[in-house]
Design an enzyme around this catalytic site. Sequence first.
Site, PDB file in Angstrom:
ATOM      1  N   HIS A 652     -11.631 -12.878  -2.420  1.00 26.88           N
ATOM      2  CA  HIS A 652     -11.990 -12.628  -1.272  1.00 26.88           C
ATOM      3  C   HIS A 652     -12.691 -11.334  -1.185  1.00 26.88           C
ATOM      4  O   HIS A 652     -13.184 -11.485  -0.539  1.00 26.88           O
ATOM      5  CB  HIS A 652     -10.960 -12.984  -0.901  1.00 26.88           C
ATOM      6  CG  HIS A 652      -9.604 -11.496  -0.444  1.00 26.88           C
ATOM      7  ND1 HIS A 652      -8.874 -11.016  -1.592  1.00 26.88           N
ATOM      8  CD2 HIS A 652     -10.255 -10.606  -0.132  1.00 26.88           C
ATOM      9  CE1 HIS A 652      -8.110 -10.578  -1.217  1.00 26.88           C
ATOM     10  NE2 HIS A 652      -8.519  -9.221  -0.832  1.00 26.88           N
ATOM     11  N   ASP A 706      -7.027 -16.506  -6.111  1.00 28.85           N
ATOM     12  CA  ASP A 706      -7.877 -15.268  -5.590  1.00 28.85           C
ATOM     13  C   ASP A 706      -7.980 -14.057  -7.251  1.00 28.85           C
ATOM     14  O   ASP A 706      -7.391 -13.569  -6.843  1.00 28.85           O
ATOM     15  CB  ASP A 706      -7.173 -14.730  -4.644  1.00 28.85           C
ATOM     16  CG  ASP A 706      -7.485 -13.356  -3.871  1.00 28.85           C
ATOM     17  OD1 ASP A 706      -8.677 -14.238  -4.109  1.00 28.85           O
ATOM     18  OD2 ASP A 706      -7.033 -13.220  -3.363  1.00 28.85           O
ATOM     19  N   GLY A 798      -1.702  -1.163  -1.174  1.00 25.93           N
ATOM     20  CA  GLY A 798      -2.682  -0.889  -2.528  1.00 25.93           C
ATOM     21  C   GLY A 798      -4.398  -1.574  -2.266  1.00 25.93           C
ATOM     22  O   GLY A 798      -4.196  -2.390  -1.447  1.00 25.93           O
ATOM     23  N   SER A 800      -7.176  -4.545  -2.005  1.00 30.79           N
ATOM     24  CA  SER A 800      -7.316  -5.979  -2.845  1.00 30.79           C
ATOM     25  C   SER A 800      -8.456  -5.720  -4.104  1.00 30.79           C
ATOM     26  O   SER A 800      -9.011  -5.370  -4.723  1.00 30.79           O
ATOM     27  CB  SER A 800      -8.176  -6.524  -1.905  1.00 30.79           C
ATOM     28  OG  SER A 800      -7.665  -6.757  -0.540  1.00 30.79           O
ATOM     29  N   GLY A 801      -8.073  -6.670  -4.857  1.00 23.25           N
ATOM     30  CA  GLY A 801      -8.721  -6.853  -5.746  1.00 23.25           C
ATOM     31  C   GLY A 801      -8.291  -5.737  -7.306  1.00 23.25           C
ATOM     32  O   GLY A 801      -8.511  -6.417  -8.582  1.00 23.25           O
TER      33      GLY A 801
END
Length: 849
Positions: A652, A706, A798, A800-801
């Site tokens: 995403h 994802d 945290g 994303s990724g």
Amino acid sequence: MDYMDSGLRYTPKSVSPQDKDWDTSVQFLPASDNKKLEKKKGPGKLGAVIGVVVFAAVIALMTGLLVWHFHFRKNVRIKRIYSGSMRITNQVFEDAYENPNSSEFKALAKQVVTHLKTLYSKSPQLAKCYVGSTVLAFSEGSVMTYYTSEFNIPAGQEAAVDKAMSTMDKLVDKEQRSISRAGNSLVLDEVVSSALDARLFSTPFNKYLRFSEHLRSNYIGTIQSPGFPNSPYPPNTYIQWQLRADPNYHIKLEFDTMNLEENCKNDFVKIYDSLAAIESRVMEEMCGYYSPSEPLAFLSSGNVMLVTMATNANKNYPGFRATVSQIYRSKTTCGGQLKGEKGTFTTPNFPNYYPPRTSCQWSIEVPAGKSVKVTFKRFLLSEPGQENNKECLKDYVAVNGKKLCGEHPDGVLTETSKTNTMNVVFVSDSSYVDLGFQATFEAIDVKDPCPKQFQCNNLRCIKSELRCDGWNDCGDMSDELKCTCSSESIHCKNGLCKPKFWQCDSIDDCGDGTDELNCGGCKSGQFTCKNKKCVSEKSRCDSRDDCGDGSDELDCGRGGGTTCTDLTYKCKNNQCISKVNPECDDTRDCEDGSDEENCDCGGRMFKTSRIVGGQDAEEGEFPWQVSLHVKSYGHVCGASIINQRWLVTAAHCVQDDGKIRFSQPSTWEAYFGLHEQRKIGSHVVKKNLKQVIPHPNYNAYTFDNDIALMELDSPLTYSDYIRPICLPSAQHEFMTGSTVWISGWGATREGGYGASILQKAQVRIINKDVCNKLMGGQITSRMLCAGVLTGGVDACQGDSGGPLSSPAGSRMFLAGVVSWGEGCARRDKTGIYTTVTKFIGWIKEKTGV
């Protein structure tokens, strides 16, 4: 810096045959045919002869053992060296005493050695064992002398000699008061003595080096291990640096590099508040690899300090480098009068190590009618062997007479007075130092010390809404006692309330098992298969697949030859093993060793820092953490290094959005070794991308699949701050309830303010069925749920990724990729992560990792 080719030579002498323990061995003849030895009508001549021979052999053996025990055993002696110091009060220090080759030094040293011999002769226990003494150094005040004394002690009497040496001060006092002592003999006091570190005998040193330096004002010197930084320190070497400052000055020792073998039994550095290696004067012992951001600065109590280093034959590392300087004593004073509504005070040299033999007293006064509240923002007063000692026998803080010591989480330890005054005393003894404390004081209303807040039993104030929410916000659990649980919580039988998503997660969160009742598991005596089938415990490891998925045959201690299933680990030679998570555990399980290949990953080079409380990560703590920046915009997502060219992130993060083409490599810049945003240090590396590969089955509505890969335009060079995380095998199991770490800078692609310093939070993997109920049935088989273990982590959300890092032994594995949910570490919420093990085949296909 002066170099002297003489030094301490503690090499044990070769032991003569007379001094060795006798090696006794008894050899028994094999018995003859049993039938020949059976009882007959009479012994016969042959039986009588055999009986006499056996009896004589036994008598001879017993006689030999008794002779050895009473004659030879008592002659076995143990070499023992004691180091010590004492003050000569009827002598004045001369500069020539600094030079051990000067006639003045030799004359006084001879007098000291003679006096020591006389002292030891007064003790029957010491006199019969004494060999000799060596004076090592002198220093000011009036004259301090540092020496070693050697004893040859009969085996079994070591404790008695230790006790006699520990009472040397009493022996000196008795000798000083003797009317028969010569009028021109030395007058002594402040006698200290202790056995030399035994490791200095266990290593056969080939080389001894000694350096000395006298510091001066406005000068910063350097000491370092031989060869640093161009070559490793030498093996089998003992080195000492004698450091002196002018009278009325302290010595400051500050390390900028400390990189030794991790095990202190092999290589170590020790710092002494003395000019001799006296164990009762040791300030700190160090080994391993410390981060440059770790505070490693020490202050002496007087004007002398000794730094020693010992190495063995194996695994020599770069070593250390430190600066040395002198500081005028008035600059390091502590204590005093503190007045007003609020203020701050600390131990000397904070946030570095406080000096030994220090005493400080603060008198705090707030306006009349108020009370004093002291909160310790940091509190680290711990010594080896005293971790659980509540009596505070070593270093301590006393608040109105109440002693405090040990380690306490940041901000949890508080003390309140009943009046408008408070007395705080800090005391450090002569051995081992710590980082100390930082404290604040404030004036409070004694009738309402926590306005509009909840007051914990430890006097800490917390927000009222944190009461009875399942989290130990007070630090002493007082906010979770006597609670009425809401419908959103588990009502434990013991009265505690716990978050609903902790129910049936295979962990006893209540402490009485309430949260794990009625979870639909198997009965007692049954084994729960991965597919939820129940089989008898007796079916475990019987070489039959009773579960149907092979899970009852996992971790059965069998090597190759195990039937391959979706749950077993497959080696390169296509053999399968039943061991769970065998990869990179430093044990060769596959016959071809393939489970231990490509294991230079998931490790942190620096020695684990002692961080109590707080959520800032240390520099180098997560060296696989990547900050993904959109050019001219800034940090947007996180990622993880899996090898020198490839990164793993979330799909995403790389979906086009309006004007920004996140799917294009040219949009991105990747920062490695970054700790603080907008602060590009010397160890930070910036790279551009060559390609971006989102998973082809990514669903933007459900966040299923994802995950994405990024290839760098040039390979990374690994460093202390840049290293890959271990990629798990497809069969790797991340157990429900296990502790994992989330890290990131807190920014989201949609905007908002993130943390400038890399944040971390400890979370726990949550039962997938429970999580699916909590999240309204949105969890797929490719998603993993994790929640916060401890409360009050408001700063850590945290990226994303970014990585979900799972510890296994000394390494970290990439368990998940931050995907969606209610952030990381929010109260009563769970984060959702992409399960990396489901995509190992795809990752290997695209990257070749």
